[in-house]
Write an enzyme that holds these catalytic residues in place. Structure first.
Site, PDB file in Angstrom:
ATOM      1  N   HIS A 141      42.049  90.012  12.386  1.00  0.00           N
ATOM      2  CA  HIS A 141      42.361  90.579  13.777  1.00  0.00           C
ATOM      3  C   HIS A 141      41.404  90.837  14.497  1.00  0.00           C
ATOM      4  O   HIS A 141      40.414  91.448  13.974  1.00  0.00           O
ATOM      5  CB  HIS A 141      43.305  91.677  13.642  1.00  0.00           C
ATOM      6  CG  HIS A 141      42.802  92.828  12.999  1.00  0.00           C
ATOM      7  ND1 HIS A 141      42.124  93.958  13.605  1.00  0.00           N
ATOM      8  CD2 HIS A 141      43.079  93.355  11.693  1.00  0.00           C
ATOM      9  CE1 HIS A 141      41.821  94.824  12.856  1.00  0.00           C
ATOM     10  NE2 HIS A 141      42.144  94.340  11.454  1.00  0.00           N
ATOM     11  N   ASP A 142      41.237  90.438  15.512  1.00  0.00           N
ATOM     12  CA  ASP A 142      40.406  90.791  16.729  1.00  0.00           C
ATOM     13  C   ASP A 142      38.949  90.473  16.372  1.00  0.00           C
ATOM     14  O   ASP A 142      37.798  90.428  17.133  1.00  0.00           O
ATOM     15  CB  ASP A 142      40.183  92.569  16.795  1.00  0.00           C
ATOM     16  CG  ASP A 142      41.540  92.907  17.256  1.00  0.00           C
ATOM     17  OD1 ASP A 142      42.179  92.592  18.350  1.00  0.00           O
ATOM     18  OD2 ASP A 142      42.013  93.749  16.278  1.00  0.00           O
ATOM     19  N   GLY A 188      38.002  92.550  10.161  1.00  0.00           N
ATOM     20  CA  GLY A 188      38.546  92.690  11.838  1.00  0.00           C
ATOM     21  C   GLY A 188      37.607  93.203  12.607  1.00  0.00           C
ATOM     22  O   GLY A 188      36.484  93.743  12.253  1.00  0.00           O
TER      23      GLY A 188
END
Length: 268
Positions: free
Chosen positions: A123-124, A141
């Site tokens: 994520h991200d 992440g």
């Protein structure tokens, strides 16, 4: 839907948006909010969901899981996104997660990237263009990966780490600090082992520019003075050189430790 080729065993959400020439192979599952650009191909057994956009010409191979809920206990169902660029190749069993509210709400992968089998983008994370991840590479992440970065097999990158453009990370490395642009990092824990000279030559960088970059590298990572002082000296001495200035700006912006050579070794 009429412009796409969809195998009878595939399940495609009624609201999914499919571009011209999309091919969806056997046993694929495409969620309602997925957008597939022109010419995207899901070879077979691909599961793609969430608020996910896949750029034109990208191919995704069997058992990839793309756009599903992030592996983050702080995620609470926020409507985050995943954006994958054009002409990417995403091989077998790759996993890519969307963003979270703590990281900008989006995960991005640039154009012309190759993600080999069983690699992972968390994520991200933000990947630039022409990134190559060999088998079993894990990007944690919030990482930022520059253009033309190459990762050897089974290496992993700690969350919030930055890898500068044109860097090379060797196989089985564990990277827990930032890697300068044009640098080469190897080891567990990884250390800076020099410049990615092979990559620079393959990409037709000017010979004199490479010589200046090597001189700046020796200055920045010498043993005399502090890192900040050496970076300032290199910035002044090579103020007209764009490659050196890339490195200077990268180090100046660091919020995490920057990888250094081991025990002052400057081999490059």
């Amino acid at each position: 839907m009429s412009a796409a080729s969809i195998h009878p065993t595939a399940i495609v959400g009624n609201s999914a948006r499919l571009g011209e020439g999309v091919k969806i192979g056997p046993y694929c599952i495409v969620g309602d909010r997925v957008v597939l650009g022109d010419g995207v191909e899901l070879v077979s057994h691909v599961s793609i969901d969430g608020n996910t956009e896949v750029g034109a010409g990208t191919r995704i191979f069997p058992f990839a899981a793309v756009g599903h809920q992030p592996q983050d206990l702080k995620y609470h169902g926020e409507d985050s996104r995943l954006v994958i660029g054009e002409r990417c190749t995403i091989r077998e069993s790759v996993t890519i997660n969307p963003g979270t509210e703590n990281g900008g709400m989006v995960t991005k992968i640039g154009n012309d990237c190759l993600l080999m089998a069983s690699s992972h983008v968390a994520h991200d994370a933000v990947l630039g263009n022409n990134v190559i991840m060999a088998n079993y590479v894990g990007i944690a992440g919030h990482c930022q990966i520059g253009d033309n970065v190459i990762f050897g097999g089974t290496c992993v990158v700690h969350q919030f780490t930055r890898i500068g453009a044109h860097a090379f990370v060797g196989a089985q490395s564990m990277v827990d600090g930032d890697v300068i642009p044009y640098g080469m990092a190897v080891g567990n824990r990884a250390v800076l082992t020099g410049l990615n000279l092979v990559g620079l030559r393959r990409r037709k960088f000017d010979r004199e520019a490479i010589h200046r970059l090597r001189a700046a590298y020796r200055m920045i990572f010498a043993s005399e003075g502090t890192l900040r002082e050496r970076v300032d000296d290199a910035a002044e001495l090579f103020k007209a050189d764009p490659l050196v200035q890339d490195v200077v700006r990268f180090i100046a912006a660091a919020e995490r430790p920057v990888l250094l050579p081991r025990n002052g070794q400057l081999a490059e």
